[in-house]
Enzyme design. Structure first.
Site, PDB file in Angstrom:
ATOM      1  N   SER A  30      15.173 -61.238 -31.400  1.00 27.48           N
ATOM      2  CA  SER A  30      14.774 -60.110 -30.564  1.00 27.48           C
ATOM      3  C   SER A  30      15.871 -59.058 -30.597  1.00 27.48           C
ATOM      4  O   SER A  30      17.036 -59.358 -30.876  1.00 27.48           O
ATOM      5  CB  SER A  30      14.561 -60.577 -29.123  1.00 27.48           C
ATOM      6  OG  SER A  30      14.536 -59.506 -28.209  1.00 27.48           O
ATOM      7  N   TYR A  59      19.572 -64.645 -22.036  1.00 21.59           N
ATOM      8  CA  TYR A  59      18.529 -64.379 -23.029  1.00 21.59           C
ATOM      9  C   TYR A  59      19.143 -63.819 -24.312  1.00 21.59           C
ATOM     10  O   TYR A  59      18.813 -64.271 -25.420  1.00 21.59           O
ATOM     11  CB  TYR A  59      17.521 -63.386 -22.452  1.00 21.59           C
ATOM     12  CG  TYR A  59      16.411 -63.005 -23.419  1.00 21.59           C
ATOM     13  CD1 TYR A  59      15.480 -63.946 -23.834  1.00 21.59           C
ATOM     14  CD2 TYR A  59      16.302 -61.703 -23.897  1.00 21.59           C
ATOM     15  CE1 TYR A  59      14.455 -63.595 -24.713  1.00 21.59           C
ATOM     16  CE2 TYR A  59      15.288 -61.339 -24.768  1.00 21.59           C
ATOM     17  CZ  TYR A  59      14.371 -62.297 -25.181  1.00 21.59           C
ATOM     18  OH  TYR A  59      13.372 -61.947 -26.062  1.00 21.59           O
TER      19      TYR A  59
END
Length: 329
Positions: A160, A186
C-alpha cells in the site's frame, strides 16, 4: 541503492481494470491461491483469474461467508485458514501440498488496516504485522514445494501507499516500548509486505519463483477501511459529504476492478517475464522516490513511486531472518 524500480512502461494506466490487463492471457492448467479472495479486490482478483481459466483456491477464516461470496464463481475452492493462527496456516498448506498440485500464482491480498487499539495475537505479536506480514510469510514458507514445482511461479504481496506512514522498526516491532499509533502499525506492516517481495524474489528466482509488491490504490468500499471514522475519509477526499466513494483513478481513488488490476497484472503479465522483486502500481513498475522528490510525493497521490526503505535489500534480508525467528522456522 541499485534497484530495478524502473517503469517499463506497460501501456496501462491508473484507470485500467483487472479484466483489461489480463486480456489475451490463458491460465488453463494453472493453479492460483488468493487470500482475502472473497471480498473487495481479492474477490475481483479471484474472479478474473478464474475467468482466464485458472483453478482458484480461496483460503478463508469464515468459510460460510466465503462460499456465499463465491457462489457465482463456479469451480472456486474454499478452504479454512486464519492468518493469525499458525496451526491453521500449516494445516491449509499441508492439505494443498497433499493434493499434489503445483502453485503457479499466490496473491497475498488479505489484510487489516488501522485497528484503533493495540491488539496482540496469542503469541503477543501486534495484529497488523502478524496478519498482513507474518501470516503470509508463513504461508509462503509452507507452500514453497508447490511454488517451486510450478516451474515458474509468481507471488504477489499486496502492499500500500501506506508505506509512507512507517518503515519497519526492528527494535520494537510489536509496540512494546513505544506508544501505539494505528497508522504507524499499518505502515510498518505494508512496508514489510514490500520488503518481503524483495527478499522472496532474491531467494526464489533460482527455482523460478518471482515476487512482486503491489499498491492497489485507495478503494474505500471494500471493508478494509471499516476502522476509519467517516470524518477522516471525508477529510482525505475519499468520500463525499453523503459518504459516497469519490472515484478518480488519477488520484488513486479507484473502483474495485481498477484496484485489482495491478495484482492481476503482476500475477500474469508476460511483460514481467524474468523480472521480480519490485513494487508496482497502476499496472506498471513504480519509480523510486528520490530525496528531492519525496516531499512532493507525500503531498500528492497522483505522483507514482516507492520510498527507498520499502525496497531496500538489506532491510528485506533482515526482515526475512527476523520473520523466520518469529514464526519458529
Amino acid at each position: 541503492m541499485t534497484t530495478a524500480q524502473q517503469p517499463l512502461p506497460s501501456g496501462f494506466g491508473a484507470a485500467a481494470t483487472a479484466e483489461e490487463v489480463i486480456k489475451g492471457v490463458d491460465l488453463t492448467g494453472k493453479v492460483a491461491i488468493v487470500t482475502g479472495g472473497y471480498s473487495g479486490i481479492g474477490l475481483e482478483t479471484a474472479r478474473v483469474l478464474r475467468s482466464a481459466g485458472a483453478e482458484v483456491v480461496v483460503p478463508a477464516r469464515d468459510e460460510k461467508r466465503a462460499r456465499a461470496a463465491l457462489k457465482d464463481l463456479p469451480g472456486a475452492e474454499v478452504a479454512y485458514l486464519d492468518l493469525l493462527d499458525p496451526a491453521s496456516i500449516d494445516a491449509f498448506a499441508e492439505k494443498f501440498l497433499a493434493s499434489g498440485r503445483p502453485l503457479h500464482i499466490l496473491v497475498d491480498s488479505a489484510g487489516v488496516m488501522a485497528t484503533p487499539a493495540l491488539t496482540r495475537d496469542t503469541r503477543g505479536y501486534e495484529v497488523q504485522f502478524a496478519t498482513n506480514h507474518l501470516g503470509h510469510f508463513q504461508l509462503v514458507k509452507r507452500l514453497w514445494p508447490a511454488l517451486a514445482a510450478a516451474g515458474g511461479a509468481r507471488v504477489v504481496s499486496v502492499s500500500s501507499r501506506g508505506i509512507r506512514f512507517a518503515g519497519v522498526d526492528f527494535d520494537d516491532l510489536h509496540f512494546e516500548h513505544r506508544a501505539y499509533e494505528p497508522f504507524v502499525a499499518y505502515g510498518q506492516s505494508k512496508t514489510a509486505n514490500a520488503l518481503f517481495a524483495v527478499e522472496l524474489d532474491r531467494r526464489g528466482r533460482g527455482e523460478g519463483v518471482r515476487a512482486f509488491a503491489v499498491h492497489p490504490g485507495t478503494i474505500v468500499d471494500t471493508g478494509l477501511a471499516r476502522h476509519l471514522p467517516a470524518e477522516a475519509l471525508r477529510a482525505a477526499g475519499a468520500v463525499d459529504a453523503e459518504g459516497r466513494p469519490v472515484l478518480d483513478a488519477s488520484r488513486q481513488l479507484k473502483t474495485v476492478p481498477q484496484g485489482a488490476a495491478t495484482s492481476v497484472w503482476c500475477a500474469t503479465s508476460p511483460r514481467l517475464s524474468g523480472l521480480g522483486g519490485v513494487y508496482c502500481e497502476n499496472s506498471d513498475i513504480s519509480p523510486l522516490v528520490t530525496p528531492a522528490g519525496e516531499a512532493a510525493w507525500r503531498d500528492s497521490a497522483e505522483i507514482p513511486g516507492v520510498l527507498p526503505y520499502a525496497v531496500d535489500p538489506e532491510a528485506a534480508a533482515r526482515l526475512w531472518d527476523v520473520s523466520e525467528r518469529l514464526i519458529g522456522a
